[in-house]
Write a protein that holds these residues in place. Sequence first.
Motif, PDB file in Angstrom:
ATOM      1  N   GLY A 129      44.165  46.004  25.614  1.00 53.95           N
ATOM      2  CA  GLY A 129      44.257  47.067  26.543  1.00 53.95           C
ATOM      3  C   GLY A 129      43.041  46.872  27.416  1.00 53.95           C
ATOM      4  O   GLY A 129      42.707  45.707  27.911  1.00 53.95           O
ATOM      5  N   ALA A 130      42.237  47.673  27.654  1.00 57.77           N
ATOM      6  CA  ALA A 130      40.946  47.420  28.222  1.00 57.77           C
ATOM      7  C   ALA A 130      39.783  47.021  27.700  1.00 57.77           C
ATOM      8  O   ALA A 130      39.929  47.016  26.474  1.00 57.77           O
ATOM      9  CB  ALA A 130      40.439  48.978  28.981  1.00 57.77           C
ATOM     10  N   SER A 131      39.117  46.136  28.530  1.00 63.10           N
ATOM     11  CA  SER A 131      37.984  45.690  27.665  1.00 63.10           C
ATOM     12  C   SER A 131      36.851  46.315  27.305  1.00 63.10           C
ATOM     13  O   SER A 131      36.754  47.617  28.202  1.00 63.10           O
ATOM     14  CB  SER A 131      37.518  44.279  28.743  1.00 63.10           C
ATOM     15  OG  SER A 131      36.764  44.894  29.910  1.00 63.10           O
ATOM     16  N   GLY A 132      36.136  46.053  26.499  1.00 61.63           N
ATOM     17  CA  GLY A 132      34.762  46.699  26.250  1.00 61.63           C
ATOM     18  C   GLY A 132      33.998  47.061  27.220  1.00 61.63           C
ATOM     19  O   GLY A 132      33.743  48.451  27.329  1.00 61.63           O
ATOM     20  N   PRO A 133      33.574  46.247  28.146  1.00 61.20           N
ATOM     21  CA  PRO A 133      32.816  46.860  29.666  1.00 61.20           C
ATOM     22  C   PRO A 133      33.468  48.128  30.215  1.00 61.20           C
ATOM     23  O   PRO A 133      32.614  48.615  30.482  1.00 61.20           O
ATOM     24  CB  PRO A 133      32.612  45.580  30.059  1.00 61.20           C
ATOM     25  CG  PRO A 133      32.435  44.268  28.978  1.00 61.20           C
ATOM     26  CD  PRO A 133      33.670  44.900  28.116  1.00 61.20           C
ATOM     27  N   SER A 134      34.733  47.832  30.383  1.00 63.06           N
ATOM     28  CA  SER A 134      35.394  48.981  31.283  1.00 63.06           C
ATOM     29  C   SER A 134      35.358  49.939  30.474  1.00 63.06           C
ATOM     30  O   SER A 134      35.205  51.265  31.097  1.00 63.06           O
ATOM     31  CB  SER A 134      36.805  48.341  31.523  1.00 63.06           C
ATOM     32  OG  SER A 134      37.550  48.174  30.458  1.00 63.06           O
ATOM     33  N   VAL A 135      35.746  50.105  29.395  1.00 57.91           N
ATOM     34  CA  VAL A 135      35.577  51.347  28.544  1.00 57.91           C
ATOM     35  C   VAL A 135      34.102  51.954  28.399  1.00 57.91           C
ATOM     36  O   VAL A 135      34.210  53.113  28.741  1.00 57.91           O
ATOM     37  CB  VAL A 135      36.035  50.909  26.910  1.00 57.91           C
ATOM     38  CG1 VAL A 135      35.824  52.355  26.223  1.00 57.91           C
ATOM     39  CG2 VAL A 135      37.494  50.467  27.234  1.00 57.91           C
ATOM     40  N   ILE A 136      33.183  51.062  28.470  1.00 57.04           N
ATOM     41  CA  ILE A 136      31.630  51.512  28.191  1.00 57.04           C
ATOM     42  C   ILE A 136      31.429  52.078  29.638  1.00 57.04           C
ATOM     43  O   ILE A 136      30.605  53.307  29.855  1.00 57.04           O
ATOM     44  CB  ILE A 136      30.664  50.604  28.012  1.00 57.04           C
ATOM     45  CG1 ILE A 136      30.830  49.921  26.461  1.00 57.04           C
ATOM     46  CG2 ILE A 136      29.190  50.870  28.129  1.00 57.04           C
ATOM     47  CD1 ILE A 136      30.735  51.066  25.447  1.00 57.04           C
ATOM     48  N   GLU A 137      31.855  51.567  30.487  1.00 60.20           N
ATOM     49  CA  GLU A 137      31.471  51.849  31.999  1.00 60.20           C
ATOM     50  C   GLU A 137      32.197  53.542  32.260  1.00 60.20           C
ATOM     51  O   GLU A 137      31.489  54.605  32.827  1.00 60.20           O
ATOM     52  CB  GLU A 137      32.135  51.238  33.111  1.00 60.20           C
ATOM     53  CG  GLU A 137      32.072  51.719  34.476  1.00 60.20           C
ATOM     54  CD  GLU A 137      32.745  50.845  35.704  1.00 60.20           C
ATOM     55  OE1 GLU A 137      32.379  51.104  36.849  1.00 60.20           O
ATOM     56  OE2 GLU A 137      33.173  49.889  35.179  1.00 60.20           O
ATOM     57  N   GLN A 138      33.328  53.993  31.535  1.00 60.26           N
ATOM     58  CA  GLN A 138      33.705  55.204  31.833  1.00 60.26           C
ATOM     59  C   GLN A 138      33.169  56.089  30.808  1.00 60.26           C
ATOM     60  O   GLN A 138      32.796  57.250  31.266  1.00 60.26           O
ATOM     61  CB  GLN A 138      35.488  55.142  31.460  1.00 60.26           C
ATOM     62  CG  GLN A 138      36.110  54.464  32.284  1.00 60.26           C
ATOM     63  CD  GLN A 138      37.712  54.231  31.837  1.00 60.26           C
ATOM     64  OE1 GLN A 138      38.398  55.269  31.763  1.00 60.26           O
ATOM     65  NE2 GLN A 138      38.099  53.068  31.384  1.00 60.26           N
ATOM     66  N   LEU A 139      32.745  55.565  29.660  1.00 65.26           N
ATOM     67  CA  LEU A 139      32.122  56.267  28.540  1.00 65.26           C
ATOM     68  C   LEU A 139      30.652  56.807  29.091  1.00 65.26           C
ATOM     69  O   LEU A 139      30.182  58.061  28.816  1.00 65.26           O
ATOM     70  CB  LEU A 139      31.920  55.569  27.228  1.00 65.26           C
ATOM     71  CG  LEU A 139      33.066  55.485  26.470  1.00 65.26           C
ATOM     72  CD1 LEU A 139      33.004  54.460  25.431  1.00 65.26           C
ATOM     73  CD2 LEU A 139      33.815  56.819  25.998  1.00 65.26           C
ATOM     74  N   SER A 140      29.756  55.719  29.747  1.00 63.12           N
ATOM     75  CA  SER A 140      28.689  56.078  30.170  1.00 63.12           C
ATOM     76  C   SER A 140      28.611  57.082  31.347  1.00 63.12           C
ATOM     77  O   SER A 140      27.602  57.748  31.529  1.00 63.12           O
ATOM     78  CB  SER A 140      27.937  54.726  30.600  1.00 63.12           C
ATOM     79  OG  SER A 140      27.791  53.878  29.782  1.00 63.12           O
ATOM     80  N   ALA A 141      29.828  57.389  32.159  1.00 62.67           N
ATOM     81  CA  ALA A 141      29.766  58.314  33.118  1.00 62.67           C
ATOM     82  C   ALA A 141      29.817  59.626  32.521  1.00 62.67           C
ATOM     83  O   ALA A 141      29.138  60.654  32.989  1.00 62.67           O
ATOM     84  CB  ALA A 141      30.960  58.117  33.854  1.00 62.67           C
ATOM     85  N   GLU A 142      30.478  59.850  31.173  1.00 56.56           N
ATOM     86  CA  GLU A 142      30.261  60.746  30.411  1.00 56.56           C
ATOM     87  C   GLU A 142      29.104  61.218  29.864  1.00 56.56           C
ATOM     88  O   GLU A 142      28.643  62.183  29.740  1.00 56.56           O
ATOM     89  CB  GLU A 142      31.531  60.942  29.540  1.00 56.56           C
ATOM     90  CG  GLU A 142      32.763  60.839  30.138  1.00 56.56           C
ATOM     91  CD  GLU A 142      33.356  62.214  30.502  1.00 56.56           C
ATOM     92  OE1 GLU A 142      32.804  63.259  30.243  1.00 56.56           O
ATOM     93  OE2 GLU A 142      33.923  62.168  31.658  1.00 56.56           O
ATOM     94  N   ARG A 143      28.536  59.909  29.166  1.00 59.71           N
ATOM     95  CA  ARG A 143      27.368  60.265  28.414  1.00 59.71           C
ATOM     96  C   ARG A 143      26.134  58.994  28.853  1.00 59.71           C
ATOM     97  O   ARG A 143      25.903  57.979  28.382  1.00 59.71           O
ATOM     98  CB  ARG A 143      27.549  59.662  26.855  1.00 59.71           C
ATOM     99  CG  ARG A 143      28.763  60.566  26.351  1.00 59.71           C
ATOM    100  CD  ARG A 143      28.160  62.007  26.011  1.00 59.71           C
ATOM    101  NE  ARG A 143      29.316  62.729  25.351  1.00 59.71           N
ATOM    102  CZ  ARG A 143      29.154  63.498  24.086  1.00 59.71           C
ATOM    103  NH1 ARG A 143      27.962  63.514  23.651  1.00 59.71           N
ATOM    104  NH2 ARG A 143      30.101  64.210  23.795  1.00 59.71           N
ATOM    105  N   PRO A 144      25.727  59.419  29.980  1.00 56.43           N
ATOM    106  CA  PRO A 144      24.802  58.488  30.575  1.00 56.43           C
ATOM    107  C   PRO A 144      23.412  58.184  30.032  1.00 56.43           C
ATOM    108  O   PRO A 144      23.030  57.053  29.844  1.00 56.43           O
ATOM    109  CB  PRO A 144      24.483  59.318  31.999  1.00 56.43           C
ATOM    110  CG  PRO A 144      24.597  60.616  31.805  1.00 56.43           C
ATOM    111  CD  PRO A 144      25.755  60.725  30.822  1.00 56.43           C
ATOM    112  N   ARG A 145      23.148  58.960  28.946  1.00 50.76           N
ATOM    113  CA  ARG A 145      21.767  58.720  28.118  1.00 50.76           C
ATOM    114  C   ARG A 145      22.035  57.958  26.753  1.00 50.76           C
ATOM    115  O   ARG A 145      21.251  57.662  26.188  1.00 50.76           O
ATOM    116  CB  ARG A 145      21.324  60.059  27.858  1.00 50.76           C
ATOM    117  CG  ARG A 145      20.851  60.852  29.063  1.00 50.76           C
ATOM    118  CD  ARG A 145      20.110  62.218  28.787  1.00 50.76           C
ATOM    119  NE  ARG A 145      18.918  62.006  27.923  1.00 50.76           N
ATOM    120  CZ  ARG A 145      17.893  62.866  27.591  1.00 50.76           C
ATOM    121  NH1 ARG A 145      18.464  64.055  27.530  1.00 50.76           N
ATOM    122  NH2 ARG A 145      17.026  62.563  27.139  1.00 50.76           N
ATOM    123  N   ALA A 146      23.165  57.692  26.469  1.00 44.02           N
ATOM    124  CA  ALA A 146      23.748  57.130  25.494  1.00 44.02           C
ATOM    125  C   ALA A 146      23.516  55.466  25.561  1.00 44.02           C
ATOM    126  O   ALA A 146      23.903  54.830  26.633  1.00 44.02           O
ATOM    127  CB  ALA A 146      24.987  57.051  24.934  1.00 44.02           C
TER     128      ALA A 146
END
Length: 621
Positions: free
Chosen positions: A559-576
């Motif tokens: 499905g989605a690649s790691g970088p695309s998932v991290i881009e969405q996750l970082s929008a939710e958790r920018p300090r992680a």
Amino acid sequence: MSAEDSEARALRESEERFRALSNAAREAVLIHENGIVRDVNHAFTSLLGYERDEVIGQYGSLFIAPESLPEVESSMRASGSGGTSEISLIAKSGARLVVESRSEPIRYQGQPMRVVTMQDLTARRAAEAALRQSDERLRDAMNAARMGCWEFNVEHGSLTWSPQIYEIFGLGAAEFGETLDAFLALVHPDDREYVASTIAERIAGASNDFATEHRIICPDGTTRWIENRGRAFRSPSGRALRVTGTTMDTTRRRELEEQLLHSQRMEATGRLAGGIAHDFNNLLTVIMSYSELGRIALAETHPSREALEQINVAAQRAAALTRQLLIFARKELVDPKVIDLNLLVENLAKLLRRVVGEDIIVSLEIGAEPAPVTIDPVQCEQLLMNLAVNARDAMPGGGSLSISTSQTSERVQVRVQDSGIGMPESVQARAFEPFFTTKDAGKGTGLGLSTCLAIVRRAGGTIQIESAPGRGTTFQIELPRARVNAEVAAPEQSSIMPRGDETVLLIEDDAFVRQLTARILRQQGYHVLVATQAEEALQLAADQTTRIDLFLSDVVMPGASGPSVIEQLSAERPRAKVLFVSGYPGEDVTSRGVNATSFPFLAKPYSSEQLAQRVRQVLDG
């Protein structure tokens, strides 16, 4: 009629007959008296473009070229035949002509004179000059093409060569016996039967056309490739009379074909390595980490501890083999840095001494000044390690291994020299070829030196071999000197498993790796949230009541690649923080936007210790 009148009439009739004959002649004719022209024929006036009245009574210098005048005047003084000579004339138009002239004494108009006949050679000389020029051009073309011509006289058994073929074979004309046997003696022994049988078949009548490509041995011992093409010419009865053809030096073409074949093999090997790397590295990660966890859990005196250590060592060797395949196939993820090569060699020396064993003395000659080069430090260590292992295998009874560095304003040199058995030229020629090895089965993969070559070339450098049987081997490496200061530190040698209490969101689709990674992190005190795919990870991150300090994600997932998932996750958790892992080749990782400058990265296979240290580095960074 008086006798005097009769004599005058006979003379007049004689002159008229002579004039009629000379006018009918194709050759130019003139009659002169001490150089003064007394008569000419039509061919003469047509040749030079003068009217008859314009030359009668004139001295010969009117139309004789200055450089030919002395020779003509010498002929005038001859009492007998003047012989045949070539002289230059100048026509009325100014055009220069070359003629072949012959002078004979004659009695004309009652006086002793000389008759000169001239044959125009201008067209012939122009044709000869054009032929010479054509021959020169053909000779230049054949020299440029490294091609010569030959002819084999079947009846006499003689073989003649043009000068170009002597040059191809490295022979002088006096060194060749000019026989078929003399030629066959120069053919490489492995090709001799093929060449001899092909020639015999053509002479016997199998075909008129002749073509072979084979190796020859030159007097200096070098081997060259040549291509022969020719045709047999036969008598009406079909008997071969002669075979004529050309020989071309095809050594360079063969070398280019070998390079292309090598490149194609490399590409195929790269595709194979890339195809197996992901699954293989996942498996090795599990083997290495579980064997390490099991070893740590056992007391040092436990009988199974050594077995687990051997499993871990075997897994590391398999990981190194995969890494070497990817390096020379140019699929390994590269992280070049400006490092001090002198410091790297010093830091690596202790490990190298353990690798080569106690019976080999390792000495260093390291320059005092920093030697900055731009190279992946891990690959640089791999380069030196491979050369050390190669040296160790060349010294089964012990010996010495020296590593020295030096530098100029433009280059940094590294010399790795051993006192081993050395290499003959035939082995040196193939030393960097993938999978080529002289070691016994099971004792070498043939990837060590090919990996070294790939690493050095990727860093913009060169590597050369100096060796001879019984005289050891030296590898000379040159790398471009970096223009900025090196920022290299001693490699971490700590075996401590760092701990933490942060929360890690692990995103990994491989069940075995996922289970193992979660276990290692929890064992080190971390709180671990586990997701098998993008949707699970997004759901976990959406819960704002849950603390997340680090996203630990595989790069390539269904499905989605790691970088695309991290881009969405970082929008939710920018300090992680973010740490990517992958078992895919480097080009598959970088094509998805993951490299050393964009995100921290840990390549599979990794040990439990490497994972714990890298997670701690990212969290503390």
